[in-house]
Scaffold this motif. Structure first.
Motif, PDB file in Angstrom:
ATOM      1  N   GLY A 444      31.144  14.390 -45.002  1.00  9.55           N
ATOM      2  CA  GLY A 444      32.494  13.902 -44.834  1.00  9.55           C
ATOM      3  C   GLY A 444      32.540  12.396 -44.861  1.00  9.55           C
ATOM      4  N   ARG A 445      33.736  11.821 -44.737  1.00 10.19           N
ATOM      5  CA  ARG A 445      33.914  10.384 -44.787  1.00 10.19           C
ATOM      6  C   ARG A 445      33.319   9.714 -43.570  1.00 10.19           C
ATOM      7  NH1 ARG A 445      39.917   8.793 -46.128  1.00 10.19           N
ATOM      8  NH2 ARG A 445      38.899   6.762 -46.026  1.00 10.19           N
ATOM      9  N   LEU A 446      33.319  10.409 -42.422  1.00 10.67           N
ATOM     10  CA  LEU A 446      32.757   9.795 -41.227  1.00 10.67           C
ATOM     11  C   LEU A 446      31.266   9.543 -41.417  1.00 10.67           C
ATOM     12  CD1 LEU A 446      34.504  11.794 -38.378  1.00 10.67           C
ATOM     13  CD2 LEU A 446      34.764   9.345 -38.861  1.00 10.67           C
ATOM     14  N   ALA A 447      30.553  10.529 -41.947  1.00 11.19           N
ATOM     15  CA  ALA A 447      29.117  10.360 -42.121  1.00 11.19           C
ATOM     16  C   ALA A 447      28.814   9.377 -43.212  1.00 11.19           C
ATOM     17  CB  ALA A 447      28.477  11.709 -42.416  1.00 11.19           C
ATOM     18  N   GLY A 448      29.568   9.508 -44.322  1.00 12.05           N
ATOM     19  CA  GLY A 448      29.302   8.592 -45.418  1.00 12.05           C
ATOM     20  C   GLY A 448      29.571   7.174 -45.054  1.00 12.05           C
ATOM     21  N   GLY A 449      30.677   6.913 -44.325  1.00 11.10           N
ATOM     22  CA  GLY A 449      30.968   5.540 -43.987  1.00 11.10           C
ATOM     23  C   GLY A 449      30.007   4.987 -43.003  1.00 11.10           C
ATOM     24  N   ALA A 450      29.466   5.804 -42.121  1.00 14.11           N
ATOM     25  CA  ALA A 450      28.569   5.286 -41.103  1.00 14.11           C
ATOM     26  C   ALA A 450      27.282   4.786 -41.701  1.00 14.11           C
ATOM     27  CB  ALA A 450      28.280   6.383 -40.075  1.00 14.11           C
ATOM     28  N   ARG A 451      26.926   5.250 -42.842  1.00 16.01           N
ATOM     29  CA  ARG A 451      25.637   4.863 -43.401  1.00 16.01           C
ATOM     30  C   ARG A 451      25.712   3.589 -44.219  1.00 16.01           C
ATOM     31  NH1 ARG A 451      23.210   9.807 -46.533  1.00 16.01           N
ATOM     32  NH2 ARG A 451      21.554   8.244 -46.767  1.00 16.01           N
ATOM     33  N   HIS A 452      26.892   3.096 -44.438  1.00 10.89           N
ATOM     34  CA  HIS A 452      27.033   1.895 -45.284  1.00 10.89           C
ATOM     35  C   HIS A 452      27.848   0.872 -44.516  1.00 10.89           C
ATOM     36  CE1 HIS A 452      25.368   3.889 -48.862  1.00 10.89           C
ATOM     37  NE2 HIS A 452      26.019   4.962 -48.431  1.00 10.89           N
ATOM     38  N   ARG A 453      27.185   0.052 -43.764  1.00 10.19           N
ATOM     39  CA  ARG A 453      27.875  -0.921 -42.922  1.00 10.19           C
ATOM     40  C   ARG A 453      28.202  -2.202 -43.669  1.00 10.19           C
ATOM     41  NH1 ARG A 453      30.142   1.879 -38.988  1.00 10.19           N
ATOM     42  NH2 ARG A 453      28.642   3.150 -37.840  1.00 10.19           N
ATOM     43  N   GLY A 454      27.771  -2.330 -44.895  1.00 14.33           N
ATOM     44  CA  GLY A 454      28.177  -3.488 -45.691  1.00 14.33           C
ATOM     45  C   GLY A 454      27.452  -4.774 -45.353  1.00 14.33           C
ATOM     46  N   SER A 455      26.222  -4.665 -44.794  1.00 14.67           N
ATOM     47  CA  SER A 455      25.511  -5.911 -44.454  1.00 14.67           C
ATOM     48  C   SER A 455      25.222  -6.737 -45.688  1.00 14.67           C
ATOM     49  CB  SER A 455      24.208  -5.564 -43.721  1.00 14.67           C
ATOM     50  OG  SER A 455      23.391  -4.720 -44.526  1.00 14.67           O
ATOM     51  N   ARG A 750      35.815   2.419 -42.922  1.00 13.98           N
ATOM     52  CA  ARG A 750      35.637   2.907 -41.543  1.00 13.98           C
ATOM     53  C   ARG A 750      36.940   3.466 -40.964  1.00 13.98           C
ATOM     54  NH1 ARG A 750      32.664  -2.034 -38.609  1.00 13.98           N
ATOM     55  NH2 ARG A 750      32.669  -0.531 -36.876  1.00 13.98           N
ATOM     56  N   THR A 751      37.817   3.928 -41.859  1.00 13.90           N
ATOM     57  CA  THR A 751      39.090   4.476 -41.390  1.00 13.90           C
ATOM     58  C   THR A 751      38.874   5.656 -40.449  1.00 13.90           C
ATOM     59  OG1 THR A 751      40.163   3.778 -43.430  1.00 13.90           O
ATOM     60  CG2 THR A 751      41.280   5.466 -42.128  1.00 13.90           C
ATOM     61  N   GLY A 752      37.900   6.512 -40.787  1.00 19.49           N
ATOM     62  CA  GLY A 752      37.632   7.656 -39.914  1.00 19.49           C
ATOM     63  C   GLY A 752      37.189   7.209 -38.532  1.00 19.49           C
ATOM     64  N   GLU A 753      36.296   6.233 -38.484  1.00 22.14           N
ATOM     65  CA  GLU A 753      35.850   5.710 -37.192  1.00 22.14           C
ATOM     66  C   GLU A 753      37.007   5.104 -36.412  1.00 22.14           C
ATOM     67  OE1 GLU A 753      33.239   1.921 -35.560  1.00 22.14           O
ATOM     68  OE2 GLU A 753      32.884   2.669 -37.596  1.00 22.14           O
ATOM     69  N   ILE A 754      37.890   4.357 -37.116  1.00 22.55           N
ATOM     70  CA  ILE A 754      39.041   3.745 -36.445  1.00 22.55           C
ATOM     71  C   ILE A 754      39.960   4.815 -35.877  1.00 22.55           C
ATOM     72  CG2 ILE A 754      41.098   2.331 -36.809  1.00 22.55           C
ATOM     73  CD1 ILE A 754      39.520   0.842 -38.997  1.00 22.55           C
ATOM     74  N   PRO A 839      45.720   8.205 -36.129  1.00 15.48           N
ATOM     75  CA  PRO A 839      44.477   8.952 -35.858  1.00 15.48           C
ATOM     76  C   PRO A 839      44.573  10.428 -36.218  1.00 15.48           C
ATOM     77  CG  PRO A 839      45.600   8.347 -33.811  1.00 15.48           C
ATOM     78  CD  PRO A 839      46.282   7.600 -34.906  1.00 15.48           C
ATOM     79  N   MET A 840      45.718  11.089 -36.023  1.00 15.50           N
ATOM     80  CA  MET A 840      45.847  12.515 -36.317  1.00 15.50           C
ATOM     81  C   MET A 840      45.724  12.764 -37.818  1.00 15.50           C
ATOM     82  SD  MET A 840      45.917  13.578 -33.378  1.00 15.50           S
ATOM     83  CE  MET A 840      46.028  15.300 -33.860  1.00 15.50           C
ATOM     84  N   THR A 841      46.337  11.878 -38.591  1.00 14.46           N
ATOM     85  CA  THR A 841      46.243  12.045 -40.041  1.00 14.46           C
ATOM     86  C   THR A 841      44.803  11.895 -40.507  1.00 14.46           C
ATOM     87  OG1 THR A 841      48.484  11.174 -40.295  1.00 14.46           O
ATOM     88  CG2 THR A 841      47.073  11.175 -42.251  1.00 14.46           C
ATOM     89  N   VAL A 842      44.111  10.901 -39.948  1.00 15.70           N
ATOM     90  CA  VAL A 842      42.716  10.674 -40.346  1.00 15.70           C
ATOM     91  C   VAL A 842      41.834  11.844 -39.954  1.00 15.70           C
ATOM     92  CG1 VAL A 842      40.696   9.203 -39.970  1.00 15.70           C
ATOM     93  CG2 VAL A 842      42.956   8.173 -40.257  1.00 15.70           C
ATOM     94  N   LEU A 843      42.003  12.352 -38.737  1.00 15.50           N
ATOM     95  CA  LEU A 843      41.163  13.445 -38.274  1.00 15.50           C
ATOM     96  C   LEU A 843      41.421  14.726 -39.072  1.00 15.50           C
ATOM     97  CD1 LEU A 843      41.264  12.864 -34.415  1.00 15.50           C
ATOM     98  CD2 LEU A 843      39.426  12.322 -36.019  1.00 15.50           C
ATOM     99  N   ARG A 844      42.680  14.955 -39.481  1.00 18.77           N
ATOM    100  CA  ARG A 844      42.969  16.133 -40.309  1.00 18.77           C
ATOM    101  C   ARG A 844      42.246  16.040 -41.647  1.00 18.77           C
ATOM    102  NH1 ARG A 844      48.302  16.088 -38.281  1.00 18.77           N
ATOM    103  NH2 ARG A 844      48.958  14.802 -40.048  1.00 18.77           N
TER     104      ARG A 844
END
Length: 846
Positions: A444-455, A750-754, A839-844
């Motif tokens: 999902g987007r949460l996992a994918g975004g967490a792995r790319h922090r953009g350093s 990081r929209t999912g994290e937000i 947040p509800m839209t993102v979590l859905r």
């Protein structure tokens, strides 16, 4: 393949099988034709071309799907490549492109080695006599001198740039004539009379390309000259704008500076050793050679001031900084693009695509974009080069052998630069694409975004900020320096003063009586012109007055001169009305009187700095000094305010000296200062009309206001300041775009994290503060590195600054604060949408 199928089917038909059945049997016998075609293609090495063509077509489709993204990327690259091409065109024409000469390996300029390592090719005329008879070094020598000339054609007289040369000038350069011939060493001895060689442009424009022009008599400076040759279109030495060369005897014609060229017998290193040895022998015989350092410079030497060379290097460095920032922006944009294409790359890998194929796909896209950007940059560079060539000061171009243009060399450079740029900004995204994970499409987007922090992206933006900060700090130093330079008081009342420069040829005015009569009538006519309230005649007016006096060994009567001789002193000969007319106050003593012109005591007026230097605690009035033991004493009768005889920056010398003179004794160019009652520009047309009526054949070299003259005197620092400031502004804009893009993509990634943080009760303002802290760290590190880069580079540009230290505390305080503030504002604009995430839209969605 079709041929072999037909032959196999024909064999079955010959055995009596029907045609349709024969074709089926032939295909069955031959096997899978598609597989055979692929095997044959691979065996002949054509598979790579098909794959490449597929990648190109896919890149074109990608551009069509997201035109806005690619337009931004191409526009960024066009700016970087285009600006670099413009500056490279300037540097190539002025410094790099060789002159059209033969045997340059053995042709050298003789001069004096400066402290900065450059060679000053302007020497005393007596130096020619010293080296002419030195066969151990040269097998031929020649001298040349740049001056003005009056050409009297069929219409009005014209002022030209001319060069006075010795008979060996053209033979040493191995420069043949386009038509006719050049000067020969025997022309002087044979009594050939006044000879002239003209430029190709002179022949085409003024002589209408007359094929029978050789042998014609042309009038220069009122004297008839026989035209013996026309030089090729690409010949322009010692100055590109030279229109005519005059033959002059080997004896030096005047006491000013001359330039020398020679043809050496050996290589440059051996010849320099021989010059050093001869210099040691000559030094005890001539006092002025005591601290002189002879040097040979490879020909063709550009008679460029070291500051001009440094200025061109600064512009080239600034342009490449902008190009580097553009490349970083391009890399960041493609990295952002790569984040959105992670699933695409993962699917390709899952379906069996090789990692090298993904790398090649991204590189083909970046190289294609760079090729399009390079093509557009070339079109932009034609406009930019034309603009720069129109506005560049004469200080940069007066010794250039070529016009500033987008030459074939520059076009080739731009093509290579474009491909290199594409490879540079495309390599990082390509490598990231090659490391794609085939399992990403399952996450999902949460996992994918967490792995790319953009350093990596943040590091690239930090580099952009560093280079932008360094450029802005350099631009701030130039701006501060230019403001200091333009605030210098010229020492004369320039607000209501005109400068009229006319030529007094010795042929028309052979004696003082003819000059006195003509100038007397001209002064009377000018005085009667409405609006004129004062007239003065001088050898020159600021900011280009008179000449430069060699002053290596000043002696003071009854005293020891201070240490640190000035080298040269700007000086000018003026009439008795000069100081009153130009508005330079006499601070001490008196002005000149008519009796001073013939006074054997040789009265002079000096400036305050010179007086304080020679007599720091005493009055200079009545005291005497001289420039060497072989010259007479000069008596100081007055001290005039500092008037900046050679421009406001004092680079030609920090002292000033005035001699009394009878202007009717002047020859050549005379400067007439005209004081107006109101706006001096209103007198330009009336005085031009007066000169046409008064003497239609009198050459008017120039007429302008002193305000315009002093404005032209600072054209070089203005040009440098404008360009560096323009590059810095462009770099700042690109940096802000890159910073905005990085933070915007960080928020979207990081929209999912937000959404999860907000769902758990986080404060929206805290979310914004989180991203702002992240951005502020990148900004702070980038500004700090930029400060270090600027501190290292500022020492190199110190000679280009006026009244400003390379480590000016005001600039090094204001500019970093400005960059930090503007960058924070761009960061806030980029991250403020984080607080609007539902947040509800993102979590859905997740």
């Amino acid at each position: 393949m079709d041929f072999h199928l037909e032959m196999e089917a024909a064999k079955y038909e010959a055995q009596g099988t029907p045609p349709a059945a024969s074709a089926r049997l032939a295909k069955r016998e031959f096997g899978n034709t598609t597989r055979v075609r692929e095997e044959v293609r691979d065996a002949h090495g054509l598979a790579w071309w098909d794959d490449l063509w597929q990648d190109i077509r896919f890149a074109v489709r990608s551009i069509r799907r997201s035109p806005g993204f690619h337009a931004l990327l191409i526009g960024t690259l066009v700016l970087g490549i285009g600006l670099t091409t413009v500056i490279v065109s300037v540097v190539d024409a002025i410094m790099l492109r060789p002159g059209p000469y033969v045997d340059v390996a053995h042709t050298v300029n003789l001069g004096e080695r400066r402290a900065d390592g450059s060679v000053d090719v302007d020497l005393r005329p007596t130096a020619y006599d010293l080296w002419q008879g030195q066969p151990s070094v040269f097998d031929a020598t020649a001298w040349y001198d740049i001056r003005g000339a009056e050409y009297r054609g069929p219409t009005a007289p014209e002022s030209l740039i001319a060069s006075q040369v010795s008979p060996d000038f053209f033979p040493i350069l191995r420069a043949p004539a386009f038509r006719g011939r050049t000067f020969q060493p025997g022309d002087i001895d044979s009594g050939a009379g006044s000879l002239a060689v003209v430029s190709y442009s002179f022949w085409r424009v003024r002589l209408q390309g007359d094929l029978n022009a050789i042998g014609r008599t042309l009038v220069f400076d009122g004297m008839p000259h026989t035209l013996i040759g026309v030089m090729p279109a690409d010949f322009g030495y010692p100055e590109r704008r030279t229109e005519v060369w005059f033959l002059t005897a080997r004896k030096a014609p005047h006491d000013g500076a001359l330039s020398f060229i020679g043809h050496i017998r050996t290589d440059l290193v051996t010849a320099q050793l021989a010059v050093d040895n001869v210099g040691r022998i000559l030094a005890p015989e001539h006092e002025w050679l005591k601290d002189f350092r002879w040097a040979l410079a490879p020909f063709p030497v550009r008679r460029l001031n070291p500051d001009v060379v440094l200025g061109l290097k600064v512009l080239a460095a600034a342009a490449f900084c902008v190009l580097l920032i553009a490349c970083v922006n391009g890399a960041n944009l493609l990295l952002f693009r790569g984040v959105t294409r992670r699933r695409e790359f993962a699917v390709r890998l899952a379906l069996g695509s090789g990692r090298w194929r993904l790398v090649r796909l991204v590189l083909v896209e970046s190289l294609g974009l760079a090729a399009v950007a390079g093509s557009l940059a070339i079109l932009l560079s034609f406009v930019g080069v034309a603009t720069v060539a129109h506005s560049i000061p004469i200080d940069f171009t007066w010794t250039s052998f070529h016009d500033i243009e987008v030459s074939r060399r520059v076009l080739a450079f731009t093509g290579i630069l474009s491909l290199a740029t594409g490879a540079l900004f495309g390599c990082l995204p390509a490598l990231r694409a090659g490391r794609a994970d085939a399992q990403v499409f399952r996450l999902g987007r949460l996992a994918g975004g967490a792995r790319h922090r953009g350093s990596l992206r943040h590091a690239l933006v930090g580099g952009e900020i560093a280079f932008s900060a360094a450029l802005l700090l350099a631009a701030g130093l130039f701006v501060h320096s230019f403001l200091r330079l333009t605030s210098v008081r010229p020492g004369i009342d320039v607000a209501r003063l005109l400068a009229l420069h006319v030529g007094m040829s010795s042929s028309r005015f052979p004696d003082s009586a003819s000059r006195r009569s003509f100038l007397g009538r001209l002064e009377e006519a000018l005085t009667r012109t409405p609006g004129v309230v004062g007239i003065t005649l001088a050898a020159g007016l600021p900011p280009m007055s008179g000449g430069l006096r060699f002053a290596e060994h000043i002696e003071v009567e009854g005293d020891t001169p201070p240490a640190g001789q000035p080298g040269i002193i700007p000086n000018t000969a003026v009439d008795v009305d000069y100081f009153r007319t130009v508005g330079t106050p006499i601070l001490l003593g008196r002005s000149f009187t008519q009796a001073d012109v013939r006074d054997p005591a040789r009265p002079v007026i000096v400036d305050p700095d010179f007086a304080r230097w020679l007599w720091p605690e005493r009055s200079p009035i009545g005291r005497r000094f001289r420039f060497s033991s072989t010259e007479g004493w000069l008596t100081v009768v007055g001290v005039a305010a500092d008037a900046k005889l050679f421009g406001p920056d004092d680079r030609q010398g920090r002292f000033e000296l005035y001699y009394p003179a009878d202007p009717h004794e002047f020859q050549g160019e005379i400067a007439i200062g005209i004081r107006s009652a109101g706006d001096p520009r209103l007198l330009l047309e009336p005085i031009q009309s007066l000169m046409r009526r008064f003497d239609p054949v009198m050459p008017v070299w120039s007429i302008s206001t002193l305000e315009d003259e002093f404005g032209a005197a600072v054209s070089k620092p203005r040009f440098l300041t404008d360009l560096v400031l323009g590059f810095a502004t462009t770099a700042l804009s690109l940096m802000l775009i890159g910073l905005y893009g990085v933070l915007s993509y960080s928020v979207s990634e990081r929209t999912g994290e937000i959404g999860l943080r907000l769902a758990l009760g986080a404060n929206p303002h805290g979310i914004i503060a989180l991203f702002m802290r992240q951005g502020s760290v990148v900004i702070a590190v980038g500004v700090a590195v930029g400060l270090l880069l600027a501190l290292a580079a500022s020492r190199l540009i110190g000679s280009l600054l006026f009244g400003v230290t390379p480590y000016d505390p005001a600039i090094f305080t204001i500019v970093p604060c400005l960059i930090f503030g503007v960058s924070l504002l761009a960061s806030f604009v980029a991250v403020r949408r984080a607080s609007n995430v539902d947040p509800m839209t993102v979590l859905r969605v997740e």
